[in-house]
Write a protein that holds these residues in place. Sequence first.
Motif, PDB file in Angstrom:
ATOM      1  N   PRO A 180      77.336 153.942 -21.679  1.00  0.00           N
ATOM      2  CA  PRO A 180      77.370 154.177 -23.340  1.00  0.00           C
ATOM      3  C   PRO A 180      75.750 152.879 -23.785  1.00  0.00           C
ATOM      4  O   PRO A 180      75.467 152.810 -24.500  1.00  0.00           O
ATOM      5  CB  PRO A 180      78.242 153.804 -23.580  1.00  0.00           C
ATOM      6  CG  PRO A 180      79.836 154.771 -23.064  1.00  0.00           C
ATOM      7  CD  PRO A 180      79.369 154.076 -21.299  1.00  0.00           C
ATOM      8  N   ALA A 181      76.090 151.396 -22.782  1.00  0.00           N
ATOM      9  CA  ALA A 181      75.276 150.040 -23.111  1.00  0.00           C
ATOM     10  C   ALA A 181      74.304 150.010 -22.899  1.00  0.00           C
ATOM     11  O   ALA A 181      73.554 150.567 -23.471  1.00  0.00           O
ATOM     12  CB  ALA A 181      76.024 149.200 -22.817  1.00  0.00           C
ATOM     13  N   LEU A 182      74.035 150.948 -21.637  1.00  0.00           N
ATOM     14  CA  LEU A 182      72.652 150.804 -21.054  1.00  0.00           C
ATOM     15  C   LEU A 182      72.315 152.355 -22.565  1.00  0.00           C
ATOM     16  O   LEU A 182      70.846 152.376 -22.329  1.00  0.00           O
ATOM     17  CB  LEU A 182      72.738 151.825 -19.977  1.00  0.00           C
ATOM     18  CG  LEU A 182      73.322 150.975 -19.086  1.00  0.00           C
ATOM     19  CD1 LEU A 182      73.143 151.403 -17.573  1.00  0.00           C
ATOM     20  CD2 LEU A 182      71.932 149.611 -19.295  1.00  0.00           C
ATOM     21  N   SER A 183      72.877 153.048 -22.564  1.00  0.00           N
ATOM     22  CA  SER A 183      72.473 154.140 -23.577  1.00  0.00           C
ATOM     23  C   SER A 183      71.815 153.790 -25.061  1.00  0.00           C
ATOM     24  O   SER A 183      70.432 154.276 -25.591  1.00  0.00           O
ATOM     25  CB  SER A 183      73.257 155.375 -24.256  1.00  0.00           C
ATOM     26  OG  SER A 183      73.523 156.442 -22.657  1.00  0.00           O
ATOM     27  N   ILE A 184      72.700 153.271 -25.651  1.00  0.00           N
ATOM     28  CA  ILE A 184      72.847 152.582 -27.446  1.00  0.00           C
ATOM     29  C   ILE A 184      71.649 151.293 -26.644  1.00  0.00           C
ATOM     30  O   ILE A 184      70.753 150.956 -28.344  1.00  0.00           O
ATOM     31  CB  ILE A 184      74.214 152.259 -27.592  1.00  0.00           C
ATOM     32  CG1 ILE A 184      75.120 153.373 -27.521  1.00  0.00           C
ATOM     33  CG2 ILE A 184      73.432 151.327 -29.070  1.00  0.00           C
ATOM     34  CD1 ILE A 184      76.768 152.486 -27.703  1.00  0.00           C
ATOM     35  N   VAL A 185      71.268 150.562 -26.182  1.00  0.00           N
ATOM     36  CA  VAL A 185      70.376 149.687 -26.519  1.00  0.00           C
ATOM     37  C   VAL A 185      69.169 149.868 -26.176  1.00  0.00           C
ATOM     38  O   VAL A 185      67.945 149.176 -27.103  1.00  0.00           O
ATOM     39  CB  VAL A 185      70.187 148.591 -24.578  1.00  0.00           C
ATOM     40  CG1 VAL A 185      71.965 147.692 -24.893  1.00  0.00           C
ATOM     41  CG2 VAL A 185      70.136 149.102 -23.494  1.00  0.00           C
ATOM     42  N   ALA A 186      68.908 151.086 -25.757  1.00  0.00           N
ATOM     43  CA  ALA A 186      67.478 151.907 -25.897  1.00  0.00           C
ATOM     44  C   ALA A 186      67.105 152.447 -26.668  1.00  0.00           C
ATOM     45  O   ALA A 186      65.456 153.498 -27.009  1.00  0.00           O
ATOM     46  CB  ALA A 186      67.450 152.757 -24.131  1.00  0.00           C
ATOM     47  N   ASN A 187      68.450 152.916 -28.005  1.00  0.00           N
ATOM     48  CA  ASN A 187      67.706 153.820 -28.477  1.00  0.00           C
ATOM     49  C   ASN A 187      66.661 153.516 -29.649  1.00  0.00           C
ATOM     50  O   ASN A 187      66.534 151.937 -29.679  1.00  0.00           O
ATOM     51  CB  ASN A 187      68.870 153.618 -30.008  1.00  0.00           C
ATOM     52  CG  ASN A 187      70.216 154.499 -29.199  1.00  0.00           C
ATOM     53  OD1 ASN A 187      69.887 155.573 -28.021  1.00  0.00           O
ATOM     54  ND2 ASN A 187      71.370 154.115 -29.780  1.00  0.00           N
ATOM     55  N   ARG A 188      65.768 153.738 -30.165  1.00  0.00           N
ATOM     56  CA  ARG A 188      64.778 153.870 -30.906  1.00  0.00           C
ATOM     57  C   ARG A 188      64.047 152.822 -29.860  1.00  0.00           C
ATOM     58  O   ARG A 188      62.771 152.371 -30.800  1.00  0.00           O
ATOM     59  CB  ARG A 188      64.929 153.790 -32.008  1.00  0.00           C
ATOM     60  CG  ARG A 188      65.663 154.327 -32.336  1.00  0.00           C
ATOM     61  CD  ARG A 188      65.853 154.360 -34.539  1.00  0.00           C
ATOM     62  NE  ARG A 188      66.269 155.672 -35.064  1.00  0.00           N
ATOM     63  CZ  ARG A 188      67.603 155.899 -34.825  1.00  0.00           C
ATOM     64  NH1 ARG A 188      68.458 155.548 -34.241  1.00  0.00           N
ATOM     65  NH2 ARG A 188      68.124 157.090 -36.015  1.00  0.00           N
ATOM     66  N   GLY A 189      63.591 153.043 -28.666  1.00  0.00           N
ATOM     67  CA  GLY A 189      62.959 152.230 -27.485  1.00  0.00           C
ATOM     68  C   GLY A 189      63.288 150.631 -27.670  1.00  0.00           C
ATOM     69  O   GLY A 189      62.255 149.677 -27.504  1.00  0.00           O
ATOM     70  N   ALA A 190      63.954 149.870 -29.313  1.00  0.00           N
ATOM     71  CA  ALA A 190      64.692 148.918 -28.808  1.00  0.00           C
ATOM     72  C   ALA A 190      64.811 147.648 -27.802  1.00  0.00           C
ATOM     73  O   ALA A 190      63.731 146.445 -28.558  1.00  0.00           O
ATOM     74  CB  ALA A 190      65.774 148.283 -29.408  1.00  0.00           C
ATOM     75  N   VAL A 191      65.261 147.953 -26.884  1.00  0.00           N
ATOM     76  CA  VAL A 191      65.052 147.179 -25.909  1.00  0.00           C
ATOM     77  C   VAL A 191      63.634 146.537 -25.205  1.00  0.00           C
ATOM     78  O   VAL A 191      63.195 145.681 -24.730  1.00  0.00           O
ATOM     79  CB  VAL A 191      66.366 147.749 -24.721  1.00  0.00           C
ATOM     80  CG1 VAL A 191      65.546 148.653 -23.674  1.00  0.00           C
ATOM     81  CG2 VAL A 191      66.384 146.047 -23.259  1.00  0.00           C
ATOM     82  N   HIS A 192      62.629 147.180 -25.118  1.00  0.00           N
ATOM     83  CA  HIS A 192      62.221 147.429 -24.931  1.00  0.00           C
ATOM     84  C   HIS A 192      60.415 147.215 -25.975  1.00  0.00           C
ATOM     85  O   HIS A 192      59.481 146.361 -25.127  1.00  0.00           O
ATOM     86  CB  HIS A 192      60.872 148.710 -24.372  1.00  0.00           C
ATOM     87  CG  HIS A 192      61.108 150.008 -23.716  1.00  0.00           C
ATOM     88  ND1 HIS A 192      62.200 149.622 -22.390  1.00  0.00           N
ATOM     89  CD2 HIS A 192      62.430 151.031 -23.775  1.00  0.00           C
ATOM     90  CE1 HIS A 192      62.992 150.301 -22.318  1.00  0.00           C
ATOM     91  NE2 HIS A 192      62.989 152.065 -23.141  1.00  0.00           N
ATOM     92  N   ILE A 193      60.862 146.842 -27.143  1.00  0.00           N
ATOM     93  CA  ILE A 193      59.762 146.366 -28.196  1.00  0.00           C
ATOM     94  C   ILE A 193      60.260 144.847 -27.885  1.00  0.00           C
ATOM     95  O   ILE A 193      59.494 144.018 -28.171  1.00  0.00           O
ATOM     96  CB  ILE A 193      60.273 147.246 -29.344  1.00  0.00           C
ATOM     97  CG1 ILE A 193      59.768 148.532 -29.789  1.00  0.00           C
ATOM     98  CG2 ILE A 193      59.782 145.877 -30.381  1.00  0.00           C
ATOM     99  CD1 ILE A 193      60.048 149.407 -30.906  1.00  0.00           C
ATOM    100  N   ILE A 194      61.817 144.450 -28.430  1.00  0.00           N
ATOM    101  CA  ILE A 194      62.414 143.172 -28.045  1.00  0.00           C
ATOM    102  C   ILE A 194      61.471 142.563 -26.757  1.00  0.00           C
ATOM    103  O   ILE A 194      61.042 141.120 -27.077  1.00  0.00           O
ATOM    104  CB  ILE A 194      63.665 143.360 -28.047  1.00  0.00           C
ATOM    105  CG1 ILE A 194      64.316 143.440 -29.530  1.00  0.00           C
ATOM    106  CG2 ILE A 194      63.967 141.892 -27.438  1.00  0.00           C
ATOM    107  CD1 ILE A 194      65.771 143.706 -29.422  1.00  0.00           C
ATOM    108  N   ALA A 195      62.001 143.240 -25.866  1.00  0.00           N
ATOM    109  CA  ALA A 195      61.177 142.264 -24.412  1.00  0.00           C
ATOM    110  C   ALA A 195      59.655 142.166 -24.639  1.00  0.00           C
ATOM    111  O   ALA A 195      59.557 141.004 -23.721  1.00  0.00           O
ATOM    112  CB  ALA A 195      61.668 143.426 -23.135  1.00  0.00           C
ATOM    113  N   GLY A 196      58.838 143.523 -25.389  1.00  0.00           N
ATOM    114  CA  GLY A 196      57.606 143.288 -24.622  1.00  0.00           C
ATOM    115  C   GLY A 196      56.999 142.500 -25.564  1.00  0.00           C
ATOM    116  O   GLY A 196      56.353 141.558 -24.889  1.00  0.00           O
TER     117      GLY A 196
END
Length: 203
Positions: free
Chosen positions: A49-65
Motif C-alpha cells: 500500500p505504501a508503494l502505491s500511495i507515494v506514487a499517487n498523482r506522480g508525487a514521488v517522481h515530481i519530488i525526486a526530479g
Amino acid sequence: MEPDTNEPNISTEMLTPPQLPGPLEPWDRALFRALYFGTRNRMFNVLMPALSIVANRGAVHIIAGSIMIYIGGLGDNTRLQQAGAVMMIAAMFAGILAEGTVKFFWKRRRPFQAMGDVQPLVPARRLRHRPSFPSGHSAGYLAAAVAVTLFYPAAGLVLVPIGVMGSFSRIYNGVHYPSDVLAGMLLGTGCAFLAVHVIPQLF
C-alpha cells in the motif's frame, strides 16, 4: 491499512465492461488470483500500500526530479539536471497517456469490483470510477526508473526493481490485473526512451 469496504464492489457505471480477447481474460484473472492470494504476508501488507500511495498523482517522481534538478544546479551538474527533468517529464507523460486516454476507451472493471473475494488495500473511492486498463502507477514507476537508468546505468540496479515492485503493488493491492500492469510498464518504458531523446536538448 484496512481494506475499503464501505461501498459495494460493483460500480453501476461499468455494468458491461470489455474483456481481453479469446482466452486472455480468464488467464489474466487466474494469474491475478495466483499473485494476489499467493503472496499475502505481513510485510507486504504494509509495503505494497505504501508503494502505491507515494506514487499517487506522480508525487514521488515530481519530488525526486525536482531535487535532482536543484542539486544538479548547485553543483553545475548538467547530467543530473537532465536526468531529473527526463524522469519527471517521462513519468508525467506516461501517467497522462495511461490515465487520460487509454482508460476511457477500454473501460475495464478493476479486480476488486469484479471479484467478490478481493478487497482493495488502498483507498478505493476514486478508483471505483476510473477504469482499470492500463495501470497509471506502473507507467509512472517504469518511466521514472528507466529514465534515470539511461543516464546512470548503475542506478538501475536499485531503481528498476523498485519500479517493478511498485508496479506489482497494484496487483497485490487488488486494484489492477497483471495485463494492466504490464501495459503500464511498457507504456512507461516507451515514454522514458522518448523523453531521453527530447528533454536533454533543453539544457
